[in-house]
Each structure stands twice: as C-alpha cells, then as structure tokens.
Write a protein that holds these residues in place. Structure first.
Motif: not given
Length: 442
Positions: A22-23, A26, A47, A49-55
């Motif tokens: 994840q780092e 980002k 990018r 996103f999946s459920y608000g997080d970057p995939s």
C-alpha cells in the motif's frame, strides 16, 4: 515554475514483499510522482480502487485502438479479448507502474535501487542496441531516470503469462524454449546470472487485459503464425560480475538459492555454496520439464537435452551456450510434420518431478541408444537420504557447516605441491575461499 522531483518515503520498503504494498502504491499515485513523469513525457495509468483502497490494478488514460500491431520494441495489443476495453495491468508487488508516452505507446516503469546489481544490469541493457536485444530475447530498457537513491527503469509493456494459452502445435512450445535459452546464453556471455529462472519471468510481445491473457484467442493465433517473440526480464535476484571474472569459479552462499527461484535440487543435500550460473541452467531445465517434458515422444531430443540440463553431476551439466547449441542443432533436423504435431497437455493428474520422470520411454530405440550417455541415472540412495535429512532447516544448516568444515580441513591437509591453478573460488557472504576442484562435490 519550480520542478518537483518525487522522493521515496522513509517508510517505503523496496525489498520487502509484505506489509509495504500500500505504501508503494501511494508513492506511485503521489502528485509529485505523476508530475515528474509528465515532465519526462509519460502519463501514468489511472489507479483502480477497491472498497476505497488502492489496488494493484491500473488502466491507461489515453485512448487506444481496438488492435495495434507490434512495432518493436513495443508490443501488439488488442481489445477483442477485453470486454471492458480497459487494457488493465497489474503488479501484485507494487514495484512497477504502467504508463503511456507522448504518442500513446505503453510502457512499464520499475523503481530500482541505485548501486545495485539490478541497476547495473538494466544500465548495461540500456546501452545495447535494440537489434541485439531483439535477437537475444532480453527485454529492452528504453530509459533510466534518476531520483535520490533510486532509478526509474522505463521498459516497453509486454504481456505476461507468456506461455499461455497453449500453442496449437509443438512448434510453439519449442519456440518458447528456444527464446529462453537464447536469453540466458546472452546474459551468461556477459557474466550476468539471472537468479530467478521461471516461466513467469518471460514476457511476450502481445498484451491485452491482464484478466484475460491466459485465454486470449488472438495470442494463440499469433503463435500459430509464428508472430510472437519472447524476452527474459525481472532481475531482482540477478548478479553481474566484472567482465574479467571467471563465472565458472564464482560461488554464492546456499541460502541465496532458496525461495521461489529454486526448482532444481542443487542445494537440497546440505551444500554450503553453489555456482549461480550452473544453477540458472538447472533451473531452466527444471522449468522446461515442468511444462513440456511430456512432449519428448514428439520431439525426442528433449530427453537428452533436459537430462543434461538438470544432471546432478554439475561438471557434466550443459552450460547455457551448450544447451542452446544442442537445441538448435537438433531442432534443425526436425521435419515440418514433426513440428506440426498438435500440442497436447500432460495427461498425468499429478506432476512428476523432473528427476523422477521417464522422458526416454516410447522414444525410437535407435535414438535412445545413440544418446544413452546423456541419460541421467536413478537417484542414489545416499542422495535420497540427504534430501530427507535436510528437509528440516536446522539440520540443513548443520550438514552445510560440516561439509564446509570438511572442505577447510582438507585444504589445510593438502600437500603443498598443489598450485592455485588446481583450485576454484568459493564465495561466502563476505569473502572468497579456494578449495581444490576435486573436493568441490561431496
């Protein structure tokens, strides 16, 4: 306007495969990173996103046609096997980003550490002509962009899952093997050990949506028309030696051979070191066995080739050049009818390891007799026992220490009349040791 150069966050861990993805994502999506590449003529993919997080998935920003013919070094691509027309790309480790250049061509960008073997190899490839890299089946490096402590290596985006879908005839399988052998021979010629030989470390000059590559009919058609090219890539575990070094004498500690790259059993019996160049050939032979050893009845030369690439007698194992020469000589003798034999999958329910599989069964008797000297003998009981014993890591370390101590003791007890020409180098993690050649294999 002040030019902003992206910096790598202090928490960014390039060498760790867990807890830092994840780092990394980002970092690729940071405004400074995006601006940096725009200033150098590259538009990073967007990018997902999946459920608000970057995939780990991303898609191109600039529009692309339904089909684009390859124009080396750039690959062909298509939307016909991509219902969403997204040309989605993924990198599960977060070490690679994808982008398009100013005219819409697709590239992959990898972050590599400065003053590393991987950087030196990529710099070497960047200095080679495209014609040389194309002929020798190694991925080209288009550009190297510096940032503090790191470099961005820009390469053309080629397709993954290179051996999928299955070829129509065995010719497609042999072309894949030929390309891998050419690539490894080129690297070894320049004192580069790949270090992670695997069928997944080969790219093909066609890509589509990453979710559909294994079932892409267009790629199968291109293969049947002999329009696919393959290239080795990914030098995370590679080593490059100075040009004047003798790669036959180079050794690494046994722990370096452990991991996903270890398919051959060279370091399964308590060995305390290994030669990575010999190991490369063995691993490539084991990979060939894993995917294509069942084709030996249609291409009999695979039996002696694979046995000699994976033999336990390391002094007799083919070098990369010898394996390539043997392949090309035997391939040139095959008829069009043989090459046109329909490809078939292995019908065994369980994969048989390379050193247990009988590749010589059902071969022409005359051929088997001619090449019998290449046939690998059954695994000795002593080897079976050592492999069983060394399955526990602490036991392996103990056996390796005993073997290392025995080497050193024999060295001390050797007659003084032996000259250094009778020795080979054994490299530990911090220094090079020399032992007599006749003691190299215990």
């Amino acid at each position: 306007m002040e030019r902003r150069t992206p910096t790598v966050p202090s928490t960014f861990q390039l060498d760790q495969d867990d807890f830092s993805i994840q780092e990394r994502l980002k970092f690729w999506d940071a405004p400074d990173t995006i601006r940096f590449f725009e200033e150098h003529g590259y538009i990073l993919y967007k990018r997902i996103f999946s459920y608000g997080d970057p995939s780990s998935a991303s898609t191109p920003v600039l529009s692309s046609g339904d089909f684009m013919e390859d124009n080396y070094p750039y690959a062909s691509y298509d939307h016909k096997s991509d219902p969403d027309k997204k040309l989605l790309a993924t990198d599960s480790r977060g070490k690679v980003a994808f982008a398009q250049d100013s005219v819409g061509r697709h590239v992959a960008i990898k972050l590599v550490r400065d003053d590393s073997d991987e950087y030196r190899i990529l710099r070497f490839l960047n200095q080679q002509s495209l014609e040389i890299l194309r002929e020798n089946c190694v991925i080209p490096v288009l550009e190297l962009l510096p940032i503090e402590g790191f470099w961005f290596a820009v390469m053309p985006r080629w397709g993954e899952s290179a051996r999928h879908p299955d070829p129509v005839t065995i010719l497609g399988a042999l072309e894949f093997m030929h390309s891998m052998l050419k690539g490894l021979t080129f690297l070894h010629k320049h004192n580069i050990s790949h270090g992670d030989i695997n069928d997944e470390n080969v790219l093909v000059n066609h890509f589509c949506d990453a979710r559909n590559a294994t079932n892409c009919q267009i790629r199968r058609d291109l293969c049947s028309k002999q329009r696919l090219s393959y290239a080795l890539f990914d030098f995370d575990f590679s080593v490059i030696l100075p040009a004047d070094s003798d790669r036959r004498e180079y050794r690494l500690p046994y722990k370096r051979s452990w991991g996903s790259c270890c398919r051959v059993y060279d370091t399964a019996q308590g060995e305390f070191d290994y030669n990575p160049f010999v190991f490369d050939v063995g691993n490539m032979g084991a990979v060939f066995c894993y995917i294509y050893q069942h084709l030996a009845p249609a291409a009999p030369f695979l039996a002696p080739l694979l046995d000699r690439m994976t033999t336990r007698d390391l002094e007799r194992r083919f070098t990369a050049m010898e394996a390539l020469q043997f392949f090309e000589d035997m391939f040139s003798k095959m008829t069009e009818t043989q090459l046109g034999t329909p490809f078939w999958e292995d019908d065994l329910e369980v994969y048989v390891p390379y050193d247990k599989y009988n590749r010589w069964i059902n071969l022409p008797p005359d051929f088997a007799r001619t090449w019998a000297v290449y046939r690998e003998p059954p695994i000795p009981l002593k080897t079976w026992f050592l492999r069983w014993l060394c399955r526990r890591e602490w036991v392996y370390h103990t056996v390796a220490f005993i073997r290392w101590f025995t080497y050193r003791l024999r060295l001390v007890l050797l007659p003084r009349r032996l000259t250094t020409s009778q020795f080979v180098g054994l490299r530990s993690s911090s220094s090079i040791h020399f032992v007599p050649k006749r003691f190299l294999l215990l």
